[in-house]
Design an enzyme around this catalytic site. Sequence first.
Site, mmCIF file in Angstrom:
data_model
loop_
_atom_site.group_PDB
_atom_site.id
_atom_site.type_symbol
_atom_site.label_atom_id
_atom_site.label_comp_id
_atom_site.label_asym_id
_atom_site.label_seq_id
_atom_site.Cartn_x
_atom_site.Cartn_y
_atom_site.Cartn_z
ATOM 1 C CB CYS A 101 -0.895 -0.139 1.205
ATOM 2 S SG CYS A 101 -1.622 1.489 1.666
ATOM 3 C CB CYS A 104 0.685 1.608 4.220
ATOM 4 S SG CYS A 104 -0.981 0.954 4.307
#
Length: 211
Positions: A101, A104
């Site tokens: 991600c 992230c």
Amino acid sequence: YNMRLIKNCLWLSLRPRSDRGKQSHDRRKRDCFVIPQRAGLLAMTILIGLIAFLSFIKSDSVWAANKLAPDFSLKDLAGNNIKLSDYKGKVIFLNFFATWCPPCREEMPSIQKLNDKKINNFIVLAVAIDKGERVAVSRFIKKNKYTFKVLLDPKNEDADKYEVKFVPTSFIINKKGEIVDRIVGGRDWAGKEMLDKFKALADPRFPLSRE
């Protein structure tokens, strides 16, 4: 969509019926019949998204303010079982993430900075939802020299407990084990505003900034 076409259709829809009948040859009216097919799909997509959004902001959702955070037992990168309740009496920053991600990965350095502040009665717990990729998660953490506690939730069972729909999603849990905030998306966790918030939760005597 062509904005001029949409404006023309809106204009035609607002005209009196008698006037519209005189303009049956109008290209603007003819083109308007193309829009419903395309707009229908867009409207359906928006509706589905709205329903999904409303489904996890309902009042009885697990992350509603002052609700007790669900306990869990997950393995860390060393294979040890870690329970949320092990940290009862501490303020917990609980972050659900995935190594694949981009948002992230972008916020991770600020989580490390937050962890480095060594706030009293405070712990960072990052839960990786990567499916069955313990080695990949371990490699990612070591490569970036992150030292905060990382747990593994490969089946996303505990992510489901917390109704995590997107990553990153973070929860702030107070000393009583209550969820006081939920944040979807990345942010700078080591900024002054967030640091003051964590310090105030960990130590009520800490004065919050009024700027």
